[in-house]
Design an enzyme around this catalytic site. Structure first.
Site, short mmCIF file in Angstrom:
data_model
loop_
_atom_site.label_atom_id
_atom_site.label_comp_id
_atom_site.label_asym_id
_atom_site.label_seq_id
_atom_site.Cartn_x
_atom_site.Cartn_y
_atom_site.Cartn_z
N ARG A 66 38.08 66.37 66.83
CA ARG A 66 36.66 66.09 66.58
C ARG A 66 35.72 67.16 67.16
O ARG A 66 34.78 67.61 66.50
CB ARG A 66 36.30 64.70 67.14
CG ARG A 66 34.91 64.22 66.87
CD ARG A 66 34.72 63.76 65.42
NE ARG A 66 33.46 64.24 64.88
CZ ARG A 66 32.87 63.76 63.80
NH1 ARG A 66 33.42 62.82 63.10
NH2 ARG A 66 31.73 64.25 63.38
N HIS A 110 19.08 58.21 51.90
CA HIS A 110 19.86 56.96 52.01
C HIS A 110 19.46 56.04 50.85
O HIS A 110 18.27 55.86 50.60
CB HIS A 110 19.61 56.28 53.36
CG HIS A 110 20.44 55.05 53.52
ND1 HIS A 110 21.78 55.11 53.84
CD2 HIS A 110 20.14 53.74 53.35
CE1 HIS A 110 22.27 53.87 53.87
NE2 HIS A 110 21.30 53.03 53.58
N ASP A 147 18.24 61.56 63.53
CA ASP A 147 18.29 61.59 65.01
C ASP A 147 19.67 61.11 65.45
O ASP A 147 20.59 61.03 64.64
CB ASP A 147 17.13 60.79 65.62
CG ASP A 147 17.24 59.30 65.36
OD1 ASP A 147 18.27 58.85 64.81
OD2 ASP A 147 16.30 58.56 65.73
C1 GAR Z 1 23.83 59.00 47.10
O1 GAR Z 1 23.55 57.78 46.51
C2 GAR Z 1 23.29 59.05 48.52
O2 GAR Z 1 22.08 58.36 48.66
C3 GAR Z 1 24.40 58.35 49.25
O3 GAR Z 1 25.58 58.88 48.68
C4 GAR Z 1 25.33 59.19 47.30
C5 GAR Z 1 25.79 60.61 47.03
O4 GAR Z 1 25.72 60.90 45.65
N1 GAR Z 1 24.32 58.58 50.68
C6 GAR Z 1 24.62 57.66 51.59
O5 GAR Z 1 25.06 56.55 51.30
C7 GAR Z 1 24.39 58.09 53.03
N2 GAR Z 1 24.49 56.98 53.92
P1 GAR Z 1 25.72 62.39 45.12
O6 GAR Z 1 26.92 63.12 45.73
O7 GAR Z 1 25.88 62.24 43.62
O8 GAR Z 1 24.42 63.05 45.50
#
Ligand code: GAR
Length: 199
Positions: A66, A110, A147
């Site tokens: 890690r 998100h 953060d």
């Molecule tokens: C998106 O919906 C983004 O908001 C989510 O992963 C997907 C990626 O799609 N992110 C999270 O859930 C972060 N916690 P993409 O690779 O097609 O942009």
């Protein structure tokens, strides 16, 4: 030129939205210096390569330790000499050293209205499954600064999206991407690029 690194793990539709917004001049005076993925098979990397953007894979499989992984990720970002780090579906926890070094210069998208359906374990389709299970009538997307917590940083932009009766997690995910994520993330980058020019 405002330089950004985009960190991805999957399909890269949000990366595509950023590339399109730069092409269409909705994001101005900004370039994607590098696209970094933890996953060598991420289609996002193909999108970047096809567009002639530099790519780098920092894989957990190749660097299982890690601390060593965190150091490799930070140096990949440092090498690109960027003004902003954009997490666009990047599913690796950001090392604390990177958060300290790039305070207020890392943003994340998100797929819910934070503080709903966020935090540890809420990513990708899981977010939409939880929203449907709870029966909310409105969900959406949030762009926030990163953060030390998970999805706890200051909120920059949010957009609400209607949840419909017959939604599946996949249908809701797609609607939130189309109506919120792909609009908000480019807007956030333009906002920060513009702010930085004025400061
Ligand atoms: C998106 O919906 C983004 O908001 C989510 O992963 C997907 C990626 O799609 N992110 C999270 O859930 C972060 N916690 P993409 O690779 O097609 O942009």
């Amino acid at each position: 030129m405002f330089r950004i690194a985009v960190l991805v793990s999957g399909g890269g539709t949000n990366l595509q939205a950023i590339m399109d917004a730069i092409e269409q001049k909705k994001i101005t005076d900004t370039e994607i210096a590098v696209v970094i993925s933890n996953n060598a098979d991420a289609y996002a990397l193909t999108r970047a390569k096809n567009a002639g953007i530099a790519t780098k894979c920092v894989s957990r499989k190749e660097i299982p330790d890690r601390d060593a992984y965190d150091a490799a990720l930070l140096s990949a970002v440092d090498e690109a000499k960027v003004d902003l780090v954009v997490l666009a579906g990047f599913l690796v926890v950001i090392p604390e050293a990177m958060i300290r070094a790039y305070r207020n210069r890392i943003i994340n998208i998100h797929p819910s209205l934070i503080p709903s359906f966020c935090g540890t374990g809420y990513y990708g389709l899981k977010v939409h499954e939880a929203a449907l299970k709870r029966g909310v009538k409105v969900s959406g997307a949030t762009v926030h600064f990163v953060d030390e917590g998970t999805d706890t940083g200051p909120i920059l932009l949010q957009k609400a999206v209607e949840v419909k009766e017959d939604d599946t997690p996949e249908i809701l995910q797609r609607r939130i991407m189309e109506e919120a994520e792909w609009i908000l993330l480019p807007q956030a980058i333009q906002l920060l690029a513009h702010q930085s020019r004025e400061s």
